[in-house]
Write a protein that holds these residues in place. Structure first.
Motif, short mmCIF file in Angstrom:
data_model
loop_
_atom_site.label_atom_id
_atom_site.label_comp_id
_atom_site.label_asym_id
_atom_site.label_seq_id
_atom_site.Cartn_x
_atom_site.Cartn_y
_atom_site.Cartn_z
N VAL A 3 37.89 47.43 48.41
CA VAL A 3 38.83 46.77 47.51
C VAL A 3 39.37 45.54 48.25
O VAL A 3 40.07 45.67 49.25
N HIS A 4 39.02 44.37 47.76
CA HIS A 4 39.43 43.13 48.43
C HIS A 4 40.66 42.54 47.75
O HIS A 4 40.67 42.34 46.54
N VAL A 5 41.68 42.27 48.54
CA VAL A 5 42.91 41.65 48.04
C VAL A 5 43.24 40.45 48.91
O VAL A 5 43.24 40.55 50.15
N GLU A 6 43.49 39.33 48.26
CA GLU A 6 43.84 38.10 48.98
C GLU A 6 45.30 37.77 48.70
O GLU A 6 45.72 37.66 47.53
N LEU A 7 46.11 37.63 49.76
CA LEU A 7 47.55 37.39 49.60
C LEU A 7 48.00 36.15 50.36
O LEU A 7 47.46 35.85 51.44
N ASN A 8 48.98 35.48 49.81
CA ASN A 8 49.65 34.39 50.51
C ASN A 8 51.03 34.86 50.94
O ASN A 8 51.84 35.30 50.13
N GLU A 33 46.48 51.28 51.47
CA GLU A 33 45.31 51.93 52.06
C GLU A 33 45.16 53.37 51.56
O GLU A 33 44.06 53.83 51.24
N ARG A 34 46.28 54.08 51.49
CA ARG A 34 46.23 55.47 51.02
C ARG A 34 45.80 55.53 49.55
O ARG A 34 45.04 56.41 49.14
N MET A 35 46.30 54.61 48.74
CA MET A 35 45.92 54.56 47.32
C MET A 35 44.42 54.33 47.17
O MET A 35 43.77 54.96 46.33
N CYS A 36 43.87 53.44 47.98
CA CYS A 36 42.44 53.13 47.88
C CYS A 36 41.57 54.29 48.34
O CYS A 36 40.47 54.49 47.81
N PRO A 39 42.67 57.44 44.96
CA PRO A 39 43.44 56.97 43.80
C PRO A 39 43.97 58.11 42.93
O PRO A 39 45.09 58.01 42.42
N ALA A 40 43.21 59.18 42.77
CA ALA A 40 43.63 60.26 41.88
C ALA A 40 44.91 60.92 42.36
O ALA A 40 45.78 61.29 41.55
N THR A 41 45.06 61.07 43.67
CA THR A 41 46.28 61.68 44.21
C THR A 41 47.51 60.88 43.81
O THR A 41 48.59 61.44 43.59
N PHE A 42 47.36 59.56 43.70
CA PHE A 42 48.49 58.71 43.36
C PHE A 42 48.60 58.45 41.86
O PHE A 42 49.35 57.59 41.43
N LEU A 71 41.55 49.01 41.50
CA LEU A 71 41.06 50.38 41.48
C LEU A 71 40.77 50.85 40.07
O LEU A 71 39.89 51.69 39.85
N LEU A 72 41.50 50.31 39.10
CA LEU A 72 41.35 50.74 37.70
C LEU A 72 40.48 49.78 36.89
O LEU A 72 40.36 49.94 35.67
N ALA A 73 39.86 48.82 37.54
CA ALA A 73 39.13 47.76 36.83
C ALA A 73 37.96 48.29 36.02
O ALA A 73 37.59 47.71 35.00
N SER A 74 37.35 49.38 36.44
CA SER A 74 36.17 49.89 35.74
C SER A 74 36.52 50.90 34.65
O SER A 74 35.63 51.46 34.02
N SER A 75 37.80 51.13 34.41
CA SER A 75 38.20 52.10 33.40
C SER A 75 37.90 51.60 32.00
O SER A 75 37.95 50.39 31.74
N ALA A 76 37.64 52.51 31.11
CA ALA A 76 37.35 52.14 29.73
C ALA A 76 38.57 51.55 29.06
O ALA A 76 38.48 50.59 28.28
N ASN A 77 39.74 52.10 29.35
CA ASN A 77 40.99 51.57 28.81
C ASN A 77 41.59 50.59 29.81
O ASN A 77 41.74 50.91 30.99
N ILE A 78 41.93 49.40 29.36
CA ILE A 78 42.51 48.39 30.25
C ILE A 78 43.91 48.83 30.65
O ILE A 78 44.77 49.06 29.79
N PRO A 79 44.20 48.98 31.95
CA PRO A 79 45.52 49.44 32.37
C PRO A 79 46.60 48.40 32.12
O PRO A 79 46.33 47.20 32.06
#
Length: 218
Positions: A3-8, A33-36, A39-42, A71-79
């Motif tokens: 999971v790539h995240v770019e932050l400023n 990191e724990r979420m990635c 994910p289900a635990t969180f 993490l939820l990008a591939s879900s059928a329902n848009i979060p």
């Protein structure tokens, strides 16, 4: 997969302690990191009948919200993911970070102002959330109390879960702030005989400092 995240991270304002959200802090990195890893635990799994609703309090640079959206990008329902903060400059940087991580046609994160002391429960805040996330958000003796009241109003009853991670700062300006959380949030085990509903701590886990993550005072 990664999971790539770019932050400023922007420079903090020396005369304004409420600008802490301009930078990414160790707590948000550890929780992301724990979420990635699990994910289900969180709770980052869509219900079968509707989109998952996720709220981040004191989002700062937006790491938790952006990671959750990816993490939820591939879900059928848009979060429905909402990242909130209070400081205008923090909100500007948060919006820029969201825009740099998502294409216009892909998943995204809504950025909204939210003042814990004087919250307005309208628009996106009129409906409860399945998951609420917060990392390193207690910088004032009243913050824990304000946050608890917000979460009690915004968290879905019965099945919603609030995840809070805070650093222990033994010295400096924010020394002892972590103790206000324990003083404000009761343990669930102590409420079993009480009537009514109240937000309570289910479990506590203490994490040791990770090398290279966080500041010296965390």
């Amino acid at each position: 997969s990664a999971v790539h995240v770019e932050l400023n991270d922007a420079p903090l304002l020396t005369d304004d302690h409420t600008s802490v959200g301009l930078q990414s802090w160790g707590s948000s990195i550890l929780l992301a990191e724990r979420m990635c890893l699990d994910p289900a635990t969180f709770g980052l799994v869509h219900p079968a009948d509707r989109p998952l609703r996720v709220l981040e309090l004191g989002a700062g640079t937006g790491l938790l919200s952006i990671a959750a959206a990816k993490l939820l990008a591939s879900s059928a329902n848009i979060p429905e993911i909402v990242a909130t903060d209070y400081h205008p400059l923090v909100l500007d940087n948060l919006r820029a970070n969201v825009e740099s991580n998502f294409s216009p046609s892909g998943p995204s994160v809504a950025v909204r102002p939210l003042d814990w002391q004087y919250p307005v429960y309208e628009g996106l805040f009129a409906t409860s959330f399945d998951v609420i996330l917060a990392a390193d958000v207690v910088y004032h003796p009243e913050h824990a109390r304000w946050i608890k009241a917000c979460v009690e109003r915004l968290l879905m009853r019965n099945q919603g879960v609030f995840w809070l991670i805070i650093p222990i700062r033994p010295t400096g300006r924010h020394e002892g702030m972590s103790s206000t959380v324990e003083a404000t949030f009761p343990r669930a085990s102590a409420l079993e005989a009480k009537q009514g509903r109240e937000l309570a701590i289910l479990t506590v886990e203490e994490l040791s400092k990770h090398n290279g993550i966080g500041r010296a005072d965390e």
